[in-house]
Scaffold this active site. Structure first.
Site, PDB file in Angstrom:
ATOM      1  N   CYS A 244       0.851  -1.190   0.000  1.00 39.96           N
ATOM      2  CA  CYS A 244       0.000   0.000   0.000  1.00 39.96           C
ATOM      3  C   CYS A 244       0.888   1.241   0.000  1.00 39.96           C
ATOM      4  CB  CYS A 244      -0.911   0.017   1.216  1.00 39.96           C
ATOM      5  SG  CYS A 244      -1.938   1.489   1.274  1.00 39.96           S
ATOM      6  N   CYS A 266      -7.941   2.884   5.212  1.00 39.15           N
ATOM      7  CA  CYS A 266      -7.106   3.359   4.110  1.00 39.15           C
ATOM      8  C   CYS A 266      -7.844   3.196   2.783  1.00 39.15           C
ATOM      9  CB  CYS A 266      -5.799   2.577   4.091  1.00 39.15           C
ATOM     10  SG  CYS A 266      -4.719   3.068   2.755  1.00 39.15           S
ATOM     11  N   CYS A 326       1.958 -41.357  47.504  1.00 40.52           N
ATOM     12  CA  CYS A 326       1.163 -40.906  48.645  1.00 40.52           C
ATOM     13  C   CYS A 326       1.349 -39.409  48.873  1.00 40.52           C
ATOM     14  CB  CYS A 326       1.541 -41.685  49.904  1.00 40.52           C
ATOM     15  SG  CYS A 326       3.171 -41.232  50.504  1.00 40.52           S
TER      16      CYS A 326
END
Lengths: 532, 149
Positions: A244, A266, A326
């Protein structure tokens, strides 16, 4: 955002007009759009009056709380702006345009500051900008100097053309050109290329560049020069979309970003946030988006897993995952013996071995509390993250479906005799879906940071409404192609509804954000506090 | 690729008029690659040490600076564990009018004047600022251990 809707809808209504020319356009096929149009168009007109007052029709009318004013500039516009500013400043400083351009670029296009500094300490300003003490009207020129040896290539050819700026650092033209090429092509410099001489701060002026720049570098040079202009200006930013060429002008300042989410649109079609140039992330403010992305990207999830699935040794704080055995734990590191159930010291268990009955004991209480908190926070995070990720994923799927549908749109035209224009409703629906999902996605990131109060409930209601609308439309989108024709009216209806819900949500949230009504679950809204 | 005149001239001059305390010898099979030694400057913690470096002239030299790295271990705030050097003329302030000779002199000067405010080796720089004497002592020790002539 809305401009896109407007654009689509007005285009669509034109389309509708063409397709149903015998039906009254406003009442016929395009009734749905009328709903959208009447709202947005009406407001456009209102705002246009404001536009006239300010004598600036380029200013985009602000219709909703979540919209900001912005302008999109083409490369030609940017060039013209620079030229205009150069011309203006040139007459004030009584300097030729080339020198003025260098001065302006050097002062990062702050005209007022430059003029002030120039009037106060002319020589210094010129020196800093690399223009030396005297900027005379002698144009730079290429010449042959007998007995000259170029310091760069070590050539001493009698016919060699050489060049030097006012600083007197003379090199052969070939080297000068190669130097400029390296600077421009490889290093991307343009406005502040210095003389190739060692420790020389003189900046190569545009007259010298005109003389030396090979034609194939000119375009690149101009592009870079434009770029520095945009980069230097606080209110200008490049559109981050690939390839762009446009720049966007927006007056929103950094400090306002906590209360405003300046999404701009844009000319290339890309929506992005002017504050952070990421993709549109309304309604969540930039700082929050940053935190959220970081949270999602880094190991914070792992960290959360650890805290939810492991415990720390109460003594040395090593992280322990119990994978069997345990409850009598012996820390491998510090040899501390403790009970996994209550996190208390094992010796305090007395004779009640392997049967923890001391759950309420203080020593274990704190450890368990921290554990519960971390589990809760993980679940909370995952709740929002899953929904966030889900919308991101769905948006992709919707896009895929649309791409497939695009093919089917052609088929639909062939099989049902609908025109190209008539099948455009699918395009509109797809766009609405993606845009709404984008918004929904960020509503979850936003909600994660929100403290619970009445406003949050309203926010979540809005979120729910939009989500339902989106899911309904999305469902239709997946229907087989032969059913689509019958669904057209319904889909148009749902598309408009989605867009409307989205606007309502954004508008509402933006207003509250602006007024500072939200509060953050982890401190004050303002997001400058450390968020988890 | 033929060696540019510039590199030939520079090499010739380095051989013909060597700089005191510095040597740079190109490899026979690659004339862009130099074995460099720099003597630690007097009055510095590196005094008495001889430091080996490698220097390479990239294709676009002299438009881009040479690539230089210490091979000898050295305790210096602007030189990191890998021997990379933080020096302005090797980066942004490079000028094509500079030469191997001038760059090596700059490096020698850097040994004489460490700049802990612009560090590359953060831990060293911090030490340098907190307890300069201890840091200098470490630098001396490293020089004795690693930079034997």
């Amino acid at each position: 955002m809305d401009s896109e809707n407007e654009y689509n809808s007005s285009q669509m209504s034109d389309d509708g007009f063409m397709e149903d020319s015998d039906v009254d356009m406003d009442d016929g096929e395009c009734l749905l759009f009328a709903a959208v149009l009447s709202e947005s168009d009406f407001e456009v007109e209102e705002e246009d009056d404001v536009g006239f007052e300010t004598q600036d029709k380029d200013i985009k009318p602000t219709k909703h709380a979540y919209e900001v004013d912005f302008n999109v500039f083409s490369p030609a516009d940017i060039h013209a702006q620079q030229d205009k500013q150069i011309a203006e400043t040139s007459s004030i400083l009584e300097q030729p345009p080339e020198a003025t351009a260098i001065l302006l670029r050097h002062s990062r296009w702050n005209k007022e500051k430059l003029v002030e500094a120039y009037l106060e300490r002319r020589e210094e300003v010129l020196e800093e900008a690399g223009l030396g003490e005297e900027v005379q009207k002698h144009p730079p020129k290429v010449m042959k100097v007998p007995g000259f040896v170029c310091d760069i290539c070590c050539d001493d050819d009698e016919d060699m053309e050489t060049f030097a700026m006012k600083c007197g650092h003379r090199f052969c033209v070939d080297c000068y050109k190669r130097y400029l090429r390296t600077k421009i092509k490889d290093e991307g410099e343009a406005a502040r290329i210095r003389c190739p001489g060692d420790k020389c701060n003189r900046i190569v002026d545009s007259k010298s560049l005109d003389l030396l720049l090979p034609p194939d570098l000119r375009d690149r040079y101009n592009e870079l020069i434009n770029r520095t202009y945009v980069d230097d200006k606080e209110n200008l930013k490049w559109c981050p979309a690939p390839n762009c060429v446009y720049a966007v002008d927006c007056k929103i300042k950094d400090r306002e970003l906590m209360r405003i989410v300046p999404t701009v649109h844009c000319n290339c079609g890309h929506y992005f946030c002017f504050g952070c140039t990421l993709n549109d992330h309304q309604p969540a403010p930039c700082a929050l988006v940053k935190k959220w992305m970081k949270k999602c990207e880094d190991d914070s999830e792992t960290a959360n897993w650890i805290s939810a699935n492991t415990k720390e040794c109460p003594k040395c704080h090593s992280t322990i995952e119990k994978n069997g055995g345990c409850n009598h734990m012996t820390c491998r590191k510090c040899r501390n013996e403790f009970c996994w159930m209550c996190m208390g010291v094992w010796s305090e268990h007395g004779t009640a071995w392997y049967n923890c009955n001391r759950y309420e004991e203080k020593s274990g209480h704190d450890a368990r509390d921290a554990q519960a908190r971390s589990r809760q926070s993980l679940e909370r995070y995952l709740h929002y993250y899953n929904r966030y990720a889900n919308h991101e994923q769905s948006a992709k799927l919707d896009k895929d479906i649309y791409l497939k549908t695009e093919k089917k749109m052609t088929q639909l035209q062939n099989s049902t005799g609908m025109s190209w224009i008539e099948v455009q409703f699918l395009d509109a629906a797809s766009q609405a879906l993606q845009q709404c999902r984008q918004t929904l996605k960020w509503t979850y990131a936003f909600a994660y940071y929100l403290a619970r109060n009445n406003l949050t409930e309203i926010f979540e209601d809005n979120q729910k409404d939009l989500e339902m609308a989106v899911e309904n439309l999305s469902e239709m989108f997946e229907k087989p192609i032969d059913q689509l024709k019958g669904l057209k009216r319904d889909m148009l209806d749902k598309t408009a509804y989605c867009n409307k819900r989205r606007i309502i949500l954004l508008d509402d949230t933006a207003t509250n954000l602006k007024d500072g009504e939200f509060s953050c679950a982890f401190g004050m809204m303002g997001f400058n506090v450390t968020l988890p | 690729m033929a060696l540019p005149k510039r590199i030939i001239k520079e090499t010739e001059r380095l051989m013909a008029e060597p700089v005191k305390g510095i040597s740079a010898v190109p490899h026979e099979d690659n004339l862009r690659y130099f074995d460099v030694t720099i003597e630690g400057p007097e009055q510095s913690p590196y005094e008495g040490g001889v430091f080996k470096l490698e220097l390479f002239l990239p294709d676009d030299y002299p438009m881009t600076p040479p690539k230089i790295r210490f091979l000898t271990k050295i305790y210096h705030p602007n030189i990191d564990r890998l021997g990379r050097i933080c020096l302005d003329v090797l980066k942004g302030n490079w000028s094509p009018a500079l030469q191997i000779r001038t760059i090596l002199l700059s490096i020698q000067a850097l040994l004489g004047a460490p700049n802990p405010d612009d560090p590359l080796a953060n831990d060293v720089a911090q030490k340098w600022k907190e307890d300069q004497n201890a840091a200098i002592e470490t630098a001396r020790q490293w020089t004795r251990e690693h930079a034997k002539p």
